[in-house]
Design a protein around this motif. Structure first.
Motif, short mmCIF file in Angstrom:
data_model
loop_
_atom_site.label_atom_id
_atom_site.label_comp_id
_atom_site.label_asym_id
_atom_site.label_seq_id
_atom_site.Cartn_x
_atom_site.Cartn_y
_atom_site.Cartn_z
N GLY A 243 28.28 39.24 8.15
CA GLY A 243 27.58 39.83 7.78
C GLY A 243 26.55 40.00 7.06
O GLY A 243 25.83 40.83 6.50
N HIS A 244 25.69 38.47 6.36
CA HIS A 244 24.91 38.30 5.63
C HIS A 244 23.66 39.31 6.19
O HIS A 244 23.35 39.21 5.93
N LEU A 245 23.60 38.38 7.29
CA LEU A 245 21.88 39.00 8.09
C LEU A 245 22.35 38.98 9.30
O LEU A 245 23.44 39.79 9.48
N GLU A 246 21.19 39.94 10.08
CA GLU A 246 21.22 40.58 11.21
C GLU A 246 22.09 39.98 12.29
O GLU A 246 22.33 40.67 13.34
N TRP A 247 22.01 38.39 11.99
CA TRP A 247 22.01 37.56 13.12
C TRP A 247 24.02 37.92 14.07
O TRP A 247 23.81 37.88 14.94
N CYS A 248 24.61 37.97 13.36
CA CYS A 248 26.49 38.43 13.67
C CYS A 248 26.12 39.89 14.32
O CYS A 248 26.78 40.18 15.20
N TYR A 249 25.50 40.12 14.25
CA TYR A 249 25.06 41.69 14.69
C TYR A 249 24.70 41.52 16.43
O TYR A 249 24.35 42.64 17.04
N ARG A 250 23.98 40.42 16.20
CA ARG A 250 23.17 40.14 17.77
C ARG A 250 24.53 40.14 18.86
O ARG A 250 23.55 38.88 19.83
N VAL A 251 25.90 39.50 18.42
CA VAL A 251 26.68 38.97 19.43
C VAL A 251 27.72 40.29 19.85
O VAL A 251 28.28 40.57 19.34
N GLU A 252 27.24 39.58 20.84
CA GLU A 252 28.18 41.04 21.61
C GLU A 252 29.66 40.95 21.36
O GLU A 252 30.13 42.42 20.95
N ALA A 253 30.28 39.61 20.84
CA ALA A 253 31.22 40.20 21.22
C ALA A 253 32.24 40.36 19.55
O ALA A 253 32.62 40.99 19.10
N TYR A 254 31.16 40.06 18.39
CA TYR A 254 31.49 39.81 17.22
C TYR A 254 31.63 42.01 17.02
O TYR A 254 31.92 42.77 16.34
N CYS A 255 30.18 42.87 17.83
CA CYS A 255 30.43 43.75 17.28
C CYS A 255 31.58 43.84 19.04
O CYS A 255 31.76 45.62 17.43
N GLU A 256 31.99 43.80 19.97
CA GLU A 256 33.15 44.44 19.66
C GLU A 256 34.28 44.56 18.72
O GLU A 256 35.50 45.83 19.11
#
Lengths: 282, 271
Positions: A243-256
């Motif tokens: 969660g440091h940058l926006e990139w992880c929130y662009r990963v559908e699996a992580y959002c799930e």
């Protein structure tokens, strides 16, 4: 007037707890408190850092998007420290924290000719006990995201259940070994986040902690626990280190994973993760 | 009470309301007024940018930097007496309106900065009044043809965040004279092509991952004003490089046609 340098996260843990306590600023009533929770609604309080390294506008957008389909979930984003108080979380079903022990404060306003810093730490002697008590005694959930582990307090570290290890450089991070027995991570496949800070943790008490997934930093090859959960009294705590940058929130699996974690922490039945088209904020 | 460590100068200067009701900061006699506008969205941390710029100029106690944190609060009147505009601002609206208060339940979408009105004001203040314009990073992607023409650059392309080499510095220009080639740990290497051969190139960049090479900094004169374009600056890492901080310091002086004083923290880390 020269602007004092903002403290770094590396200085935070060096400061004594006494010094940190001296900077505690309970500012109840400085700004109008939000209304109390309405019958039947879910109240989520989001407290994230905004400084030279962390962009809480980005985090707020990501979190609101993940839960956009939950129309009866009220997400209160604290954009300044002035609104943070024990009263704010006293009827919350879930708190989401993503900030370290930095005493830096940012004031969102239209125009400004100074940085406008204040000395404050979220994890002060008022808020830290309130967080613990609300989880342990009232059953509030706590999603402790990314740099929450770098809070500089032993009581919070014990409560969250991990010893924190600092990240190295921003780099690609592989998230892997998702726990297929746990409802938060069941069915989740490994994925890579293009850029992230890989915090690490050591689990304090494996007997009371469930590991949800691990992470592998691509540059420095560190392998660490990346997500975990545990029961604390009546409440539940989940730690998620991406969660440091926006990139992880662009990963559908992580959002799930994030979606499921919120349900689990609130002891709700986990609903199917909505399709991306149902998560548009605007 | 919270300990206020940085007092705003608003109360001292008597900030007043503009015609539209938006607060503006009239320049006080003898001071230098700089307007700062940046992206504040899911990709760009406006706080990091503002902190970096204020830190670079922290010794300039008579330089007042007015940061536009919410594009909806901007009015052309803010530029009318500005000596310099520093922009790191792309085409998108602010992710949220940021003047909603400290705690927000139902966020409101923010505003775009590059409206027709704002664009006209920037160009007129540079060309006709001699305001300096320091255009960083996202500004070259602002989507306004007239601003790109002012900058003298074709529409740019970005790439993945990666380490970036800054090289081939122009040692004949006061902005980059004596600055050694240097490294930015993480940046989006924006790549662009200048439109006119008369524009002075200050340095070039190479993306370490994709090996792309591009002009990275340049300067020119437009009417009464001076314009400097600097493409590095996606994230805080760019502003950590002492060489880049030196370039920004000097570029601000040059754009305002001031004598370029030595940057107090000037140093070359590698060359």
């Amino acid at each position: 007037m020269p602007i004092p340098p903002a403290p770094t996260r590396r200085t935070v843990l060096k400061a004594s707890l006494a010094a940190a306590a001296a900077t505690v600023v309970p500012t109840v009533g400085v700004e109008a408190a939000p209304r109390h929770k309405a019958p039947g609604e879910t109240k989520i309080v989001v407290m994230m850092g905004h400084d030279g390294m962390h962009n809480d506008v980005s985090y707020e957008m990501a979190i609101r998007s993940i839960f956009a389909s939950k129309k009866d979930w009220r997400i209160w984003a604290a954009r300044t420290n002035k609104v943070i108080s024990p009263e704010l979380i006293a009827d919350a079903d879930l708190i989401i924290t993503q900030r370290f022990g930095d005493p830096y404060e940012w004031n969102p306003e239209g125009l400004a000719d100074g940085v406008g810093t204040e000395r404050y730490t979220l994890y002060n002697d008022t808020m830290a006990p309130a967080m613990i008590a609300n989880v342990r005694d009232r059953g509030m959930g706590w999603l402790a995201v990314h740099n929450t582990i770098w809070n500089g307090r032993k009581d919070l570290e014990d409560f969250i259940g991990v010893d924190a290890e600092l990240h190295q450089e921003v780099q690609p991070v592989i998230y892997k070994q998702f726990n297929q027995e746990h409802p938060v991570t069941k069915g989740i496949e490994p994925f890579c986040v293009n850029l992230d800070e890989q915090f690490g943790v050591k689990i304090k008490n494996p007997g009371e902690t469930t590991i949800l997934f691990r992470s592998l930093a691509v540059h420095d090859r560190r392998d660490s626990v990346g997500g975990w959960c545990l029961q604390r009294g009546k409440g539940r705590v989940i730690g998620l280190l991406p969660g440091h940058l926006e990139w992880c929130y662009r990963v559908e699996a992580y959002c799930e994973v994030f979606w499921r974690a919120a349900f689990w922490a609130m002891r709700r039945e986990i609903e199917p993760f909505p399709k991306s088209g149902d998560r548009d904020l605007w | 009470m919270a300990e206020q460590t940085q007092k705003s100068r608003r109360s001292e200067s008597g900030a007043r309301k503009g015609v539209s009701g938006t607060m503006i900061w009239p320049k006080i006699s003898g001071e230098t007024k700089i307007v700062l506008v940046s992206d504040w969205n899911d990709r760009h941390n406006g706080v990091a940018f503002e902190i970096a710029i204020r830190d670079i100029f922290k010794t300039k106690s008579d330089w007042r930097i007015v940061a536009v944190r919410d594009a909806g609060a901007f009015t052309p009147a803010l530029l009318a007496d500005a000596d310099l505009l520093i922009a790191n601002r792309g085409p998108d609206a602010d992710l949220f309106k940021l003047t909603e208060g400290g705690i927000v339940e139902s966020p409101v979408m923010g505003s775009r900065f590059w409206t027709d009105e704002a664009t006209r004001a920037v160009i007129a203040n540079v060309r006709d009044r001699g305001m300096g314009f320091l255009a960083l990073h996202a500004t070259a992607d602002c989507g306004r043809t007239d601003i790109l023409r002012l900058l003298d650059i074709e529409p740019v392309v970005t790439g993945e965040p990666q380490p970036v080499w800054v090289r081939n510095l122009n040692h004949d220009h006061p902005v980059t004279s004596g600055v050694g080639k240097f490294h930015i740990r993480l940046d989006e290497q924006v790549a662009g092509v200048l439109r006119s051969p008369d524009t002075v190139i200050l340095f070039e960049t190479t993306g370490i991952h994709d090996k792309r090479e591009s002009v990275g900094g340049w300067c020119r004169t437009e009417g009464k004003g001076r314009v400097v374009g600097l493409l590095p600056g996606h994230a805080a890492e760019a502003y950590e490089a002492p060489e880049y901080r030196t370039i920004i310091w000097r570029a601000a002086h040059w754009a305002m046609k001031r004598d370029i004083l030595s940057y107090p923290e000037e140093r070359n880390t590698l060359y």
